[in-house]
Scaffold this motif. Structure first.
Motif, PDB file in Angstrom:
ATOM      1  N   HIS A   6       0.855  -1.185   0.000  1.00 20.23           N
ATOM      2  CA  HIS A   6       0.000   0.000   0.000  1.00 20.23           C
ATOM      3  C   HIS A   6       0.891   1.236   0.000  1.00 20.23           C
ATOM      4  CE1 HIS A   6      -3.455   2.563   0.747  1.00 20.23           C
ATOM      5  NE2 HIS A   6      -2.697   3.204   1.618  1.00 20.23           N
ATOM      6  N   PHE A   7       0.570   2.178  -0.881  1.00 23.04           N
ATOM      7  CA  PHE A   7       1.290   3.438  -0.953  1.00 23.04           C
ATOM      8  C   PHE A   7       0.277   4.572  -1.033  1.00 23.04           C
ATOM      9  CE2 PHE A   7       4.090   0.319  -2.927  1.00 23.04           C
ATOM     10  CZ  PHE A   7       5.276   0.537  -2.243  1.00 23.04           C
ATOM     11  N   SER A   8       0.707   5.739  -0.605  1.00 19.58           N
ATOM     12  CA  SER A   8      -0.133   6.928  -0.648  1.00 19.58           C
ATOM     13  C   SER A   8       0.725   8.092  -1.144  1.00 19.58           C
ATOM     14  CB  SER A   8      -0.674   7.217   0.751  1.00 19.58           C
ATOM     15  OG  SER A   8      -1.483   8.359   0.747  1.00 19.58           O
ATOM     16  N   TYR A   9       0.179   8.887  -2.084  1.00 19.87           N
ATOM     17  CA  TYR A   9       0.901  10.029  -2.641  1.00 19.87           C
ATOM     18  C   TYR A   9      -0.015  11.244  -2.700  1.00 19.87           C
ATOM     19  CZ  TYR A   9       4.657   6.946  -4.072  1.00 19.87           C
ATOM     20  OH  TYR A   9       5.694   6.055  -4.059  1.00 19.87           O
ATOM     21  N   LYS A  10       0.548  12.408  -2.364  1.00 25.65           N
ATOM     22  CA  LYS A  10      -0.195  13.648  -2.552  1.00 25.65           C
ATOM     23  C   LYS A  10      -0.319  13.883  -4.052  1.00 25.65           C
ATOM     24  CE  LYS A  10       1.131  15.858   1.728  1.00 25.65           C
ATOM     25  NZ  LYS A  10       1.760  17.016   2.362  1.00 25.65           N
ATOM     26  N   ALA A  11      -1.504  14.306  -4.470  1.00 25.38           N
ATOM     27  CA  ALA A  11      -1.745  14.516  -5.896  1.00 25.38           C
ATOM     28  C   ALA A  11      -2.721  15.675  -6.072  1.00 25.38           C
ATOM     29  CB  ALA A  11      -2.291  13.246  -6.530  1.00 25.38           C
ATOM     30  N   THR A  12      -2.706  16.271  -7.252  1.00 24.52           N
ATOM     31  CA  THR A  12      -3.501  17.475  -7.483  1.00 24.52           C
ATOM     32  C   THR A  12      -4.425  17.393  -8.693  1.00 24.52           C
ATOM     33  OG1 THR A  12      -1.684  18.411  -8.779  1.00 24.52           O
ATOM     34  CG2 THR A  12      -1.756  18.973  -6.429  1.00 24.52           C
ATOM     35  N   GLN A  13      -4.336  16.326  -9.486  1.00 28.63           N
ATOM     36  CA  GLN A  13      -5.128  16.236 -10.707  1.00 28.63           C
ATOM     37  C   GLN A  13      -6.152  15.104 -10.601  1.00 28.63           C
ATOM     38  OE1 GLN A  13      -2.332  15.791 -13.924  1.00 28.63           O
ATOM     39  NE2 GLN A  13      -1.348  17.735 -13.508  1.00 28.63           N
ATOM     40  N   PRO A  14      -7.370  15.418 -10.141  1.00 24.95           N
ATOM     41  CA  PRO A  14      -8.380  14.369 -10.001  1.00 24.95           C
ATOM     42  C   PRO A  14      -8.810  13.805 -11.348  1.00 24.95           C
ATOM     43  CG  PRO A  14      -9.337  16.513  -9.543  1.00 24.95           C
ATOM     44  CD  PRO A  14      -7.863  16.734  -9.764  1.00 24.95           C
ATOM     45  N   ILE A  15      -9.160  12.539 -11.353  1.00 16.95           N
ATOM     46  CA  ILE A  15      -9.716  11.930 -12.556  1.00 16.95           C
ATOM     47  C   ILE A  15     -11.234  11.919 -12.417  1.00 16.95           C
ATOM     48  CG2 ILE A  15      -7.631  10.545 -12.861  1.00 16.95           C
ATOM     49  CD1 ILE A  15      -9.311   8.072 -12.056  1.00 16.95           C
ATOM     50  N   ASP A  16     -11.941  11.869 -13.544  1.00 19.28           N
ATOM     51  CA  ASP A  16     -13.403  11.928 -13.475  1.00 19.28           C
ATOM     52  C   ASP A  16     -14.097  10.651 -13.930  1.00 19.28           C
ATOM     53  OD1 ASP A  16     -12.893  12.156 -16.150  1.00 19.28           O
ATOM     54  OD2 ASP A  16     -13.877  14.086 -16.407  1.00 19.28           O
ATOM     55  N   HIS A  17     -13.317   9.663 -14.366  1.00 18.59           N
ATOM     56  CA  HIS A  17     -13.922   8.383 -14.745  1.00 18.59           C
ATOM     57  C   HIS A  17     -12.887   7.261 -14.555  1.00 18.59           C
ATOM     58  CE1 HIS A  17     -11.972   9.867 -18.419  1.00 18.59           C
ATOM     59  NE2 HIS A  17     -11.749   8.602 -18.692  1.00 18.59           N
ATOM     60  N   PRO A  18     -13.360   6.032 -14.377  1.00 14.51           N
ATOM     61  CA  PRO A  18     -12.432   4.908 -14.182  1.00 14.51           C
ATOM     62  C   PRO A  18     -11.679   4.547 -15.457  1.00 14.51           C
ATOM     63  CG  PRO A  18     -14.710   4.269 -13.674  1.00 14.51           C
ATOM     64  CD  PRO A  18     -14.747   5.646 -14.246  1.00 14.51           C
ATOM     65  N   VAL A  19     -10.517   3.936 -15.259  1.00 16.94           N
ATOM     66  CA  VAL A  19      -9.686   3.464 -16.364  1.00 16.94           C
ATOM     67  C   VAL A  19      -9.144   2.083 -15.990  1.00 16.94           C
ATOM     68  CG1 VAL A  19      -7.531   3.840 -17.625  1.00 16.94           C
ATOM     69  CG2 VAL A  19      -9.002   5.769 -17.097  1.00 16.94           C
ATOM     70  N   HIS A  20      -9.095   1.196 -16.980  1.00 11.67           N
ATOM     71  CA  HIS A  20      -8.539  -0.145 -16.794  1.00 11.67           C
ATOM     72  C   HIS A  20      -7.578  -0.419 -17.942  1.00 11.67           C
ATOM     73  CE1 HIS A  20      -8.987  -4.731 -17.011  1.00 11.67           C
ATOM     74  NE2 HIS A  20      -8.221  -4.462 -15.978  1.00 11.67           N
ATOM     75  N   ILE A  21      -6.318  -0.707 -17.601  1.00 13.46           N
ATOM     76  CA  ILE A  21      -5.277  -0.960 -18.596  1.00 13.46           C
ATOM     77  C   ILE A  21      -4.538  -2.234 -18.221  1.00 13.46           C
ATOM     78  CG2 ILE A  21      -3.061  -0.112 -19.528  1.00 13.46           C
ATOM     79  CD1 ILE A  21      -5.383   1.547 -20.494  1.00 13.46           C
TER      80      ILE A  21
END
Length: 99
Positions: free
Chosen positions: A5-20
């Motif tokens: 488990h990792f946690s990172y500060k981030a500033t760019q929210p996503i608005d839909h799910p992605v699966h790759i």
């Protein structure tokens, strides 16, 4: 098998799910989902034990470049750091393509 488990500060929210990607020998899948959290949370299940520091290095570099705010699920089956970075970058690109 190891769960990380990792946690990172981030500033760019996503608005839909992605699966790759897929869970297959030498590969992995990345699932990103929107979150209301102020940090990106990553849950990783990997078949290769003892690589937490390597994962942390790859993820730290990725988030320094792409501060995506999301909930991440990564299922790994022995992917190299290069493949991990490739799949994360593909997931980021998929977000741009669908916008």
């Amino acid at each position: 098998m190891e769960k990380l488990h990792f946690s990172y500060k981030a500033t760019q929210p996503i608005d839909h799910p992605v699966h790759i990607g897929v869970v297959a020998s030498g590969d992995l899948e990345v699932i990103m989902k929107p979150t209301d959290s102020k940090t990106s949370e990553l849950n990783i299940v990997t078949g290769s034990d003892g690589f937490k520091e390597v994962w942390q290095n790859v993820l730290t570099r990725f988030f320094a470049r792409y501060p995506l705010l999301a909930k991440f699920e990564i299922n790994d089956f022995g992917a190299t750091p290069g493949v991990v970075n490739l799949r994360l970058t593909q997931a980021m690109e998929a977000l741009k393509d669908e916008q």
